[in-house]
Scaffold this active site. Structure first.
Site, PDB file in Angstrom:
ATOM      1  N   ASP A 158       2.523  -0.264  11.820  1.00 57.71           N
ATOM      2  CA  ASP A 158       2.471  -1.588  12.448  1.00 57.71           C
ATOM      3  C   ASP A 158       3.770  -2.378  12.288  1.00 57.71           C
ATOM      4  OD1 ASP A 158       2.259  -1.900   9.727  1.00 57.71           O
ATOM      5  OD2 ASP A 158       0.663  -3.386   9.788  1.00 57.71           O
ATOM      6  N   GLN A 204      -7.303   8.265   3.311  1.00 57.50           N
ATOM      7  CA  GLN A 204      -6.248   8.258   4.339  1.00 57.50           C
ATOM      8  C   GLN A 204      -4.862   7.988   3.751  1.00 57.50           C
ATOM      9  OE1 GLN A 204      -8.061   5.972   8.027  1.00 57.50           O
ATOM     10  NE2 GLN A 204      -9.090   5.379   6.161  1.00 57.50           N
ATOM     11  N   ASP A 255       4.903  -4.649   6.063  1.00 61.58           N
ATOM     12  CA  ASP A 255       5.199  -6.009   6.489  1.00 61.58           C
ATOM     13  C   ASP A 255       5.458  -6.993   5.320  1.00 61.58           C
ATOM     14  OD1 ASP A 255       4.975  -7.742   8.972  1.00 61.58           O
ATOM     15  OD2 ASP A 255       3.673  -8.787   7.536  1.00 61.58           O
ATOM     16  N   GLY A 256       4.532  -7.033   4.355  1.00 60.95           N
ATOM     17  CA  GLY A 256       4.665  -7.961   3.232  1.00 60.95           C
ATOM     18  C   GLY A 256       5.897  -7.645   2.404  1.00 60.95           C
ATOM     19  N   SER A 257       6.182  -6.364   2.240  1.00 58.06           N
ATOM     20  CA  SER A 257       7.351  -5.947   1.453  1.00 58.06           C
ATOM     21  C   SER A 257       8.637  -6.372   2.158  1.00 58.06           C
ATOM     22  CB  SER A 257       7.358  -4.425   1.283  1.00 58.06           C
ATOM     23  OG  SER A 257       6.084  -3.978   0.910  1.00 58.06           O
ATOM     24  N   ARG A 270       0.601  -4.778  -5.104  1.00 59.89           N
ATOM     25  CA  ARG A 270       0.533  -5.945  -4.218  1.00 59.89           C
ATOM     26  C   ARG A 270       0.840  -7.131  -5.120  1.00 59.89           C
ATOM     27  NH1 ARG A 270      -0.609  -3.995   0.623  1.00 59.89           N
ATOM     28  NH2 ARG A 270      -2.277  -2.460   0.855  1.00 59.89           N
ATOM     29  N   THR A 274       4.405   2.834   5.499  1.00 66.31           N
ATOM     30  CA  THR A 274       3.004   2.403   5.568  1.00 66.31           C
ATOM     31  C   THR A 274       2.258   3.337   6.513  1.00 66.31           C
ATOM     32  OG1 THR A 274       1.475   0.721   6.452  1.00 66.31           O
ATOM     33  CG2 THR A 274       3.720   0.650   7.284  1.00 66.31           C
ATOM     34  N   ILE A 275       0.992   3.602   6.203  1.00 68.40           N
ATOM     35  CA  ILE A 275       0.238   4.477   7.109  1.00 68.40           C
ATOM     36  C   ILE A 275      -0.122   3.759   8.407  1.00 68.40           C
ATOM     37  CG2 ILE A 275      -0.755   5.872   5.243  1.00 68.40           C
ATOM     38  CD1 ILE A 275      -3.456   4.360   5.820  1.00 68.40           C
ATOM     39  N   ASP A 276       0.001   2.420   8.415  1.00 77.26           N
ATOM     40  CA  ASP A 276      -0.522   1.638   9.549  1.00 77.26           C
ATOM     41  C   ASP A 276       0.305   1.736  10.831  1.00 77.26           C
ATOM     42  OD1 ASP A 276      -2.455   0.790   7.774  1.00 77.26           O
ATOM     43  OD2 ASP A 276      -1.466  -1.110   7.326  1.00 77.26           O
ATOM     44  N   LYS A 317     -23.529  17.161  25.945  1.00 78.35           N
ATOM     45  CA  LYS A 317     -22.762  17.138  24.702  1.00 78.35           C
ATOM     46  C   LYS A 317     -23.707  16.852  23.536  1.00 78.35           C
ATOM     47  CE  LYS A 317     -18.230  15.970  23.230  1.00 78.35           C
ATOM     48  NZ  LYS A 317     -16.983  15.285  23.447  1.00 78.35           N
ATOM     49  N   ARG A 342      -5.294  -1.916   9.072  1.00 73.80           N
ATOM     50  CA  ARG A 342      -5.262  -3.377   8.959  1.00 73.80           C
ATOM     51  C   ARG A 342      -5.526  -3.999  10.334  1.00 73.80           C
ATOM     52  NH1 ARG A 342      -3.533  -6.067   4.477  1.00 73.80           N
ATOM     53  NH2 ARG A 342      -2.427  -4.262   3.673  1.00 73.80           N
ATOM     54  N   GLY A 377       0.843  -1.203   0.000  1.00 75.60           N
ATOM     55  CA  GLY A 377       0.000   0.000   0.000  1.00 75.60           C
ATOM     56  C   GLY A 377       0.872   1.243   0.000  1.00 75.60           C
ATOM     57  N   GLY A 416     -10.460  14.103  19.885  1.00 71.14           N
ATOM     58  CA  GLY A 416     -11.403  14.317  20.992  1.00 71.14           C
ATOM     59  C   GLY A 416     -12.617  13.410  20.936  1.00 71.14           C
ATOM     60  N   ARG A 453      19.386  10.624  -4.078  1.00 72.38           N
ATOM     61  CA  ARG A 453      20.351  11.734  -3.949  1.00 72.38           C
ATOM     62  C   ARG A 453      21.532  11.348  -3.059  1.00 72.38           C
ATOM     63  NH1 ARG A 453      16.910  17.314  -4.641  1.00 72.38           N
ATOM     64  NH2 ARG A 453      16.290  16.793  -6.762  1.00 72.38           N
TER      65      ARG A 453
HETATM   66  O1  F6P Z   1      -1.485  -1.252   4.692  1.00 64.60           O
HETATM   67  C1  F6P Z   1      -2.060  -0.055   4.308  1.00 64.60           C
HETATM   68  C2  F6P Z   1      -3.549  -0.217   4.085  1.00 64.60           C
HETATM   69  O2  F6P Z   1      -4.062   1.029   3.683  1.00 64.60           O
HETATM   70  C3  F6P Z   1      -4.340  -0.765   5.266  1.00 64.60           C
HETATM   71  O3  F6P Z   1      -4.596   0.195   6.252  1.00 64.60           O
HETATM   72  C4  F6P Z   1      -5.582  -1.282   4.566  1.00 64.60           C
HETATM   73  O4  F6P Z   1      -6.193  -2.305   5.304  1.00 64.60           O
HETATM   74  C5  F6P Z   1      -5.024  -1.809   3.280  1.00 64.60           C
HETATM   75  O5  F6P Z   1      -3.776  -1.137   3.055  1.00 64.60           O
HETATM   76  C6  F6P Z   1      -5.906  -1.603   2.069  1.00 64.60           C
HETATM   77  O6  F6P Z   1      -5.287  -2.202   0.991  1.00 64.60           O
HETATM   78  P1  F6P Z   1      -5.729  -2.007  -0.530  1.00 64.60           P
HETATM   79  O7  F6P Z   1      -5.398  -0.606  -0.937  1.00 64.60           O
HETATM   80  O8  F6P Z   1      -4.933  -3.012  -1.283  1.00 64.60           O
HETATM   81  O9  F6P Z   1      -7.202  -2.248  -0.550  1.00 64.60           O
END
Ligand code: F6P
Length: 320
Positions: free
Chosen positions: A130, A252, A103-105, A72, A126-128, A214, A172, A11, A186, A25
Site C-alpha cells: 500500500d 500471512q 507507511d507509519g515507518s 509499533r 510491508t505485505i500490504d 460448481k 489494512r 509490521g 480462482g 553488505r
Molecule cells: O501492515 C501489515 C499488517 O499485517 C496489516 O495487514 C494488518 O492489518 C496489520 O499489519 C496487523 O498489525 P499487528 O500485527 O500489529 O496486529
C-alpha cells in the site's frame, strides 16, 4: 558517508532480512561501517544499536521475519521522543540511516530527515503493498503465495462438502492482497475497499457458480472492508446460506521469502545505500516497470494508493 545504520519497523514482512543483508553488505563493500538498530524506532530511542559485519547477516536471506526485530512505536510521532533517538545516532557518529517499513515507518523517517543532519532513505517493507512510488513492496509476493496455498487447501474441503467459504485476508485499508490472491486463487468473488459492490452481486455469482455445477464458492474478503464473521452473518441472515469462514491472520506475515521478494529486497537494499553515498536524503526507493526509482517522502504521502481496477474487471470476467 562513514557509518550507516539500518532498522526494520512496523509490521514485519518476509524479505526484511534480505533487505538488511543487502544494506549491510553494500555499505561494507563501499568501505562504510554498518550498524543494526534493534526493535525499530523504540530500539533507536533505547540505544539498542550494534555494529554489524558481513558474517552477521549471513544465512538470513532465506529467513522470514526480521532478525533486527520490529516494533509499533506511536510515541515516535512526538518530536521530543525523536530528539533522544537522534542523539543516540549522533553519539555513534552515524551519518546515514535506512528505514525498512510501511507507511507509519516512512512518516517517522520523513520527520527524522527534516530534523537531523543524518541522511535518511526509506525502503518499502510491508505485505500490504500500500505504498505509493513503487509497484511492489517487499513481502507482498510471499504473503500472496501463502494466501494462495491456504485458498487451495480450503477449496479442497469446500468442494468435498459443497460449501461457501469467506476467506479474510490482511492488507489494512488496501485491497491489493485480496485482489491478486482472489484472481490467482480462482475465487468466485473479491471484496475490497476500493470497489464497492452490493452483497446481492456477490451472492448472485455464488448462485451462478452453483447453477453450473460448481461444488464450492470462495469469497475473498479484504480486512479493510469488514470482518469475515460479520460478512458470514450477513450472508446467513439475508440469504439463508450457511457459509464457513477462515481468517488467515498473521500466517500471512511469516514464512520463507519468495525468490521475487529476495530479489526485490537485494536490489532495493543496494540502491538505498547507493543513494546515501550519492548524498541523497529524505527519499523512499521503489520499483516501477522493473526499474529502481526514488521519490521524496512528501510525494509518497501526497499520492493516494489505489489498486488496479482493470484487474478487478478481469476477476469478474473469469469468475462467471
Ligand atoms: O501492515 C501489515 C499488517 O499485517 C496489516 O495487514 C494488518 O492489518 C496489520 O499489519 C496487523 O498489525 P499487528 O500485527 O500489529 O496486529
Amino acid at each position: 558517508m562513514k557509518k550507516i545504520a539500518v532498522l526494520t519497523s512496523g509490521g514485519d514482512a518476509p524479505g526484511m532480512n534480505a533487505t538488511v543483508r543487502a544494506v549491510v553488505r553494500t555499505a561494507i563493500f563501499n568501505g562504510i561501517e554498518a550498524y543494526g538498530i534493534f526493535q525499530g524506532y523504540k530500539g533507536m530511542l533505547e540505544g539498542k544499536i550494534k555494529k554489524l559485519e558481513c558474517g552477521d547477516v549471513g544465512n538470513i536471506i532465506n529467513r522470514g521475519g526480521t532478525f533486527l526485530g520490529s516494533a509499533r512505536f506511536p510515541e515516535f510521532a512526538n518530536p521530543d521522543v525523536r530528539k533522544g533517538a537522534i542523539q543516540n545516532l549522533k553519539n555513534l557518529g552515524i551519518d546515514g540511516l535506512v528505514v525498512v517499513g510501511g507507511d507509519g515507518s516512512y512518516r517517522g523517517a520523513m520527520a527524522l530527515s527534516r530534523e537531523m543532519d543524518i541522511k535518511t532513505i526509506g525502503i518499502p517493507g510491508t505485505i500490504d503493498n500500500d505504498i505509493c512510488g513503487t509497484d511492489f513492496t517487499i513481502g507482498f509476493d510471499t504473503a500472496l503465495n501463502t494466501i494462495i496455498d491456504a485458498i487451495d487447501k480450503i477449496r479442497d474441503t469446500a468442494s468435498s462438502h459443497e460449501r461457501v467459504f469467506v476467506i479474510e485476508v490482511m492488507g489494512r485499508n488496501a485491497g491489493d492482497l485480496a485482489l491478486v490472491a482472489g484472481i490467482a486463487g480462482g475465487s468466485e468473488s473479491i471484496i475490497i475497499p476500493e470497489k464497492k459492490e452490493s452483497l446481492e452481486d456477490v451472492i448472485s455469482r455464488v448462485r451462478q457458480a452453483e447453477a453450473r455445477g460448481k461444488k464450492h464458492s470462495i469469497i475473498i474478503l479484504a480486512e479493510g472492508v469488514m470482518s469475515a464473521p460479520e460478512l458470514s452473518e450477513m450472508i446467513k441472515k439475508d440469504y439463508g446460506i450457511n457459509v464457513k469462514y477462515a481468517i488467515l491472520g498473521h500466517i500471512q506475515r511469516g514464512g520463507t521469502p519468495s525468490a521475487m521478494d529476495r530479489l526485490l529486497a537485494s536490489r532495493l537494499g543496494n540502491y538505498a545505500v547507493q543513494l546515501l553515498i550519492a548524498g541523497e536524503s529524505g527519499r523512499a526507493v521503489g520499483i516501477q516497470n522493473n526499474r529502481l526509482v526514488s521519490s521524496r517522502f512528501e510525494d509518497v504521502f501526497e499520492d493516494e494508493h489505489t489498486v488496479d481496477l482493470d484487474m478487478y474487471e478481469v476477476s469478474k470476467q473469469l469468475s462467471i
